[in-house]
Scaffold this motif. Structure first.
Motif, short mmCIF file in Angstrom:
data_model
loop_
_atom_site.label_atom_id
_atom_site.label_comp_id
_atom_site.label_asym_id
_atom_site.label_seq_id
_atom_site.Cartn_x
_atom_site.Cartn_y
_atom_site.Cartn_z
N PHE A 88 53.34 142.44 66.62
CA PHE A 88 53.68 142.52 68.04
C PHE A 88 54.46 141.29 68.49
O PHE A 88 55.51 141.40 69.14
CB PHE A 88 52.42 142.67 68.89
N CYS A 89 53.93 140.10 68.18
CA CYS A 89 54.56 138.85 68.65
C CYS A 89 55.96 138.67 68.08
O CYS A 89 56.90 138.33 68.81
CB CYS A 89 53.68 137.66 68.29
N TYR A 90 56.12 138.92 66.79
CA TYR A 90 57.43 138.72 66.19
C TYR A 90 58.42 139.80 66.62
O TYR A 90 59.63 139.54 66.73
CB TYR A 90 57.31 138.66 64.67
N SER A 91 57.95 141.02 66.85
CA SER A 91 58.87 142.07 67.34
C SER A 91 59.36 141.73 68.74
O SER A 91 60.54 141.91 69.06
CB SER A 91 58.18 143.43 67.32
N GLN A 92 58.45 141.22 69.59
CA GLN A 92 58.86 140.79 70.93
C GLN A 92 59.82 139.61 70.86
O GLN A 92 60.78 139.53 71.64
CB GLN A 92 57.62 140.41 71.75
N ARG A 98 54.60 131.18 68.99
CA ARG A 98 56.04 131.39 69.08
C ARG A 98 56.36 132.38 70.21
O ARG A 98 57.35 132.23 70.93
CB ARG A 98 56.59 131.91 67.76
N TRP A 99 55.54 133.41 70.34
CA TRP A 99 55.72 134.40 71.40
C TRP A 99 55.58 133.76 72.78
O TRP A 99 56.38 133.99 73.68
CB TRP A 99 54.72 135.54 71.21
N LEU A 100 54.54 132.92 72.94
CA LEU A 100 54.32 132.26 74.23
C LEU A 100 55.46 131.31 74.58
O LEU A 100 55.92 131.25 75.73
CB LEU A 100 52.99 131.50 74.21
N VAL A 101 55.91 130.53 73.59
CA VAL A 101 56.90 129.49 73.85
C VAL A 101 58.29 130.07 74.09
O VAL A 101 59.00 129.65 75.01
CB VAL A 101 56.94 128.48 72.68
#
Length: 352
Positions: free
Chosen positions: A227-231, A141-144
Motif C-alpha cells: 500500500f505505502c509503496y504503491s501510494q 516513506r509514505w508519511l514523508v
C-alpha cells in the motif's frame, strides 16, 4: 515422508523418516548424523553457505551500526530504523547462521534440544524485527513523501517508538513456541530449527500458530508495504507528469520506482518461501514432500541478513559515503554532495 507418522514419534522432536524404518530413536536429529536425508556433500555445502552468510552478514551489519555510532549525520529518523534492522540481522547472522554452519558440519543438530530452542528463538525474533522494520520503512516513506497527515513531521521519537514496536511484535511471534503454542524443532535437513509446521492434531496447536504467523507476521506487513509503496509511486508519477520538462524530476522518479521494485522483490524473496511452505503444510496434511526443499525457506530468510542491508543501506548514498570514509576509501565527499542533490530532487517531487 507422510504426516500420519508424526504422532508416533517422541514429543521432543520430529523425525522425517521413511515409512519402513523401525528404529525411530536411532535417527534422532539430536544424536546422530542425518545421512538418510542427503549426501555428505549436501550437508557440507550447506555448512559452507551458512559460513558465508555468517561472515558477510556479521561484517556488513556491524559496519552499519559502527558507522551510525561514529557519524552523527547518520542519526536521522530513517537511519534509526535501518540500524534497528541491522541489529536484528546481526542476531540472525551471529546466532542463527553460525549455529547452522556448526550443525551442518556435524550433519545433525549437535547442540541438542536447548540449542535448538535458542537457535529457533533468535532466528525468529531477528527475522520478525527485520520484517516489521521493512514495513516501518515503507510507512515512513509514505508519511514523508505523500504527506497524508499534512504537515505532520516524522521525528526521531516516532522512529524510536516504531523500532520498539517491531521488537514487541517479534516477541509476540517468538515467545509462543517456548510456552506451548507450537514449539521449536529441527526442520528440513534437521540442522536448523524453527516453529513446528508439521505436527497435526497435537497439544501444540501448530495449525493455529501457523495461521497466526501467516496473517499477522506476513500478510499485515506485506499489505502495509504494498500500500505505502504503491501510494508513493502514484504520487511521484503525478508530480513527474506535472514537471515533464524537468530532467532531474524525471530521473528521481525513475530511481525511486526502481528502488521500490527492488524493495518489494527483496521482501518477497526473503519471506514468501516460508509463508508459502507453511500454508502448504497446513492445507496438505499427510502429503509427501522432500525435506531438502523444506530447508530452502530457512536459507532464504537467513540470506536476508546480507541482501537486505545491500538494498537498504549500501544503496543509501549517505551510508555508503560514511562507510567509505570509515574504511579509508576515497570518493566520500563527492558522494555526499550527490546525496544532498538527490535528496533535494526527491523532496521536490513530493507534494507540498
Amino acid at each position: 515422508m507422510r504426516g500420519s507418522r508424526v504422532e508416533e514419534l517422541p514429543e521432543d522432536f520430529w523425525i522425517p523418516i521413511p515409512l519402513d524404518t523401525n528404529n525411530i530413536t536411532a535417527l534422532s536429529p539430536y544424536l546422530v548424523p542425518q545421512d538418510h536425508l542427503g549426501s555428505k556433500a549436501l550437508f557440507y555445502s550447506m555448512s559452507a553457505f551458512m559460513f558465508v552468510l555468517f561472515v558477510a552478514g556479521t561484517a556488513i551489519n556491524v559496519l552499519t551500526i559502527a558507522c551510525t555510532v561514529q557519524y552523527k549525520k547518520l542519526r536521522s529518523h530513517l537511519n534509526y530504523i535501518l540500524v534497528n534492522m541491522a541489529v536484528a540481522n546481526l542476531i540472525v547472522s551471529s546466532c542463527g547462521s553460525f549455529t547452522c554452519f556448526y550443525c551442518f558440519g556435524f550433519r545433525y543438530m549437535a547442540l541438542g534440544p536447548l540449542g535448538c530452542k535458542i537457535e529457533g528463538f533468535t532466528a525468529t525474533i531477528g527475522g520478525m524485527v527485520s520484517l516489521w522494520s521493512l514495513a516501518v520503512i515503507a510507512f515512513e516513506r509514505w508519511l514523508v513523501i505523500c504527506k497524508p497527515l499534512g504537515n505532520f513531521a516524522f521525528k526521531s521519537e516516532h522512529a524510536l517508538f516504531f523500532c520498539a514496536l517491531t521488537w514487541f511484535f517479534a516477541l509476540c511471534a517468538a515467545i509462543p513456541p517456548l510456552v506451548g503454542w507450537s514449539r521449536y524443532i529441527p526442520e528440513g535437513l534437521q540442522c536448523s530449527c524453527g516453529p513446528d509446521w508439521y505436527t497435526t492434531g497435537s497439544k501444540y496447536n501448530t495449525e493455529t500458530f501457523v495461521m497466526f504467523l501467516f496473517c499477522f507476521c506476513f500478510s499485515v506487513p506485506f499489505t502495509c508495504i504494498v500500500f505505502c509503496y504503491s501510494q508513493l509511486l502514484f504520487t511521484l508519477k503525478l508530480a513527474a507528469k506535472a514537471q515533464a520538462e524537468s530532467a532531474s524530476t524525471q530521473k528521481a522518479e525513475r530511481e525511486v520506482t526502481r528502488m521500490v521494485i527492488v524493495m518489494v522483490l527483496g521482501f518477497l524473496v526473503c519471506y514468501m518461501p516460508y509463508a508459502s511452505f507453511a500454508i502448504w503444510i497446513v492445507n496438505n496434511r499427510g502429503q509427501t514432500f522432500d525435506l531438502r526443499l523444506a530447508t530452502i525457506p530457512s536459507c532464504f530468510s537467513k540470506a536476508s541478513t546480507v541482501y537486505n542491508p545491500v538494498i537498504y543501506v549500501l544503496l543509501n548514498k549517505q551510508f555508503r559515503s560514511c562507510m567509505k570514509k570509515m574504511l579509508g576509501m576515497s570518493g566520500g565527499d563527492e558522494e555526499e554532495s550527490t546525496t544532498t542533490q538527490s535528496v533535494t530532487e526527491v523532496s521536490k517531487v513530493g507534494p507540498s
